[in-house]
Motif scaffolding. Sequence first.
Motif, short mmCIF file in Angstrom:
data_model
loop_
_atom_site.label_atom_id
_atom_site.label_comp_id
_atom_site.label_asym_id
_atom_site.label_seq_id
_atom_site.Cartn_x
_atom_site.Cartn_y
_atom_site.Cartn_z
N LYS A 50 0.84 -1.20 0.00
CA LYS A 50 0.00 0.00 0.00
C LYS A 50 0.87 1.24 0.00
O LYS A 50 2.01 1.22 0.49
CB LYS A 50 -0.91 0.03 1.24
N VAL A 51 0.35 2.34 -0.54
CA VAL A 51 1.06 3.62 -0.57
C VAL A 51 0.24 4.67 0.17
O VAL A 51 -0.97 4.78 -0.03
CB VAL A 51 1.29 4.10 -2.03
N MET A 52 0.91 5.41 1.05
CA MET A 52 0.24 6.55 1.69
C MET A 52 0.19 7.69 0.68
O MET A 52 1.21 8.10 0.14
CB MET A 52 1.00 6.99 2.95
N VAL A 53 -1.03 8.20 0.42
CA VAL A 53 -1.21 9.23 -0.60
C VAL A 53 -2.02 10.40 -0.05
O VAL A 53 -2.72 10.27 0.96
CB VAL A 53 -1.93 8.66 -1.85
N ASN A 54 -1.91 11.54 -0.75
CA ASN A 54 -2.68 12.71 -0.35
C ASN A 54 -4.09 12.64 -0.95
O ASN A 54 -4.45 11.71 -1.66
CB ASN A 54 -1.96 14.00 -0.74
N HIS A 55 -4.87 13.69 -0.69
CA HIS A 55 -6.28 13.67 -1.08
C HIS A 55 -6.48 13.68 -2.58
O HIS A 55 -7.53 13.25 -3.07
CB HIS A 55 -7.02 14.86 -0.45
N ILE A 56 -5.49 14.13 -3.36
CA ILE A 56 -5.64 14.16 -4.82
C ILE A 56 -5.64 12.74 -5.37
O ILE A 56 -6.53 12.32 -6.11
CB ILE A 56 -4.53 15.00 -5.46
N LEU A 57 -4.61 11.96 -4.99
CA LEU A 57 -4.55 10.58 -5.45
C LEU A 57 -5.68 9.73 -4.87
O LEU A 57 -6.12 8.77 -5.49
CB LEU A 57 -3.19 9.97 -5.08
N SER A 58 -6.17 10.11 -3.69
CA SER A 58 -7.23 9.31 -3.08
C SER A 58 -8.55 9.42 -3.84
O SER A 58 -9.47 8.65 -3.57
CB SER A 58 -7.44 9.74 -1.62
N LEU A 59 -8.64 10.35 -4.81
CA LEU A 59 -9.83 10.43 -5.66
C LEU A 59 -9.95 9.20 -6.55
O LEU A 59 -11.03 8.88 -7.05
CB LEU A 59 -9.77 11.69 -6.53
N ILE A 60 -8.83 8.50 -6.76
CA ILE A 60 -8.83 7.32 -7.63
C ILE A 60 -9.36 6.13 -6.83
O ILE A 60 -8.60 5.36 -6.24
CB ILE A 60 -7.41 7.04 -8.18
N LYS A 61 -10.66 6.00 -6.79
CA LYS A 61 -11.29 4.98 -5.94
C LYS A 61 -10.93 3.56 -6.37
O LYS A 61 -10.97 2.64 -5.55
CB LYS A 61 -12.81 5.16 -5.96
#
Length: 309
Positions: A110-121
């Motif tokens: 898993k990768v810790m990501v910010n809110h921009i990348l987290s849009l990729i459901k």
Amino acid sequence: MKKELIEINDLENISPVFKGKTGNRLAKFVIRLFAMDRVNKLYERSCNCSGPAFAASLLNDLDVNYRIGNAERLSQLPEGAFITISNHPYGGLDGIMLIDLMASIRPDYKVMVNHILSLIKAMDVNFISVKPKGNTEIGITSKNINGIRTTLSHLQEGHPVGFFPSGAVSDLSLRDGCVRDREWQESIIKLIQSAKVPIVPIRFFDQNSPFFFSLGLINWRVRLIRMPYEVFNKSKQNPRIGIGNIISVEEQKQFTDYKAFRTFLRDSVYKMPKPEVFIPRKELNLENAASNSESDEEMNMPQNVFEVN
């Protein structure tokens, strides 16, 4: 699974100017103007996949055949928990490439990501989302404590986690005359230091366009608007990724001060020698690397525990 990556309500959440009938018309115009509609179509073609399958489908669609230097080190990955650290020159596509590469070997990565990348459901299975307040945020707020707990739990259960320690896309530094990550976040460095697991440095040797980074001199929000265009210019670039020497837990113990540890980790990425040979993604034998990793785990149960310079 939603079929669009960037919807009108996403823009409404960014600014009230996009709310209401007039605001929604403006939002539709902005989505077309800044190629967000192209990103939506790209996402729609692959959104029926998830995790590394989605990442592979997206990269194939974009014809992004990244290349790996020191690829033999992928077969030497530790069993059980480990951490990858990377620079963040693309601000999005680098996360997709990491999942395509590492989760093909270790599906539990898993990768810790910010809110921009987290849009990729479609990537939820391989993402741990945190949400910094803004481009200058240097820590993780209390609202993200669940993300921290999830990360620590994932590592303690013997699974690998990837970090972009800057927490934001790289900046153009006029003082240094190069593109570099901003200062790596203290909270992330301390989290990595407390994990006490092997660390794998991974360096992206390429970057977004000079125009993209020049926009950051105006405002990071202006640069952010340009990011959708940057997704579509990587097929000709053939991005280069280097795998660094694994940093053992014993080697980490010599650093008791987090600032010295941060400098050491950053140098392990930015001072990584450029490999002489890069193997194209489509020629990598990731299945063999995955088999080697699985065999190791059967024998050893995981323990809890513009130039770029």
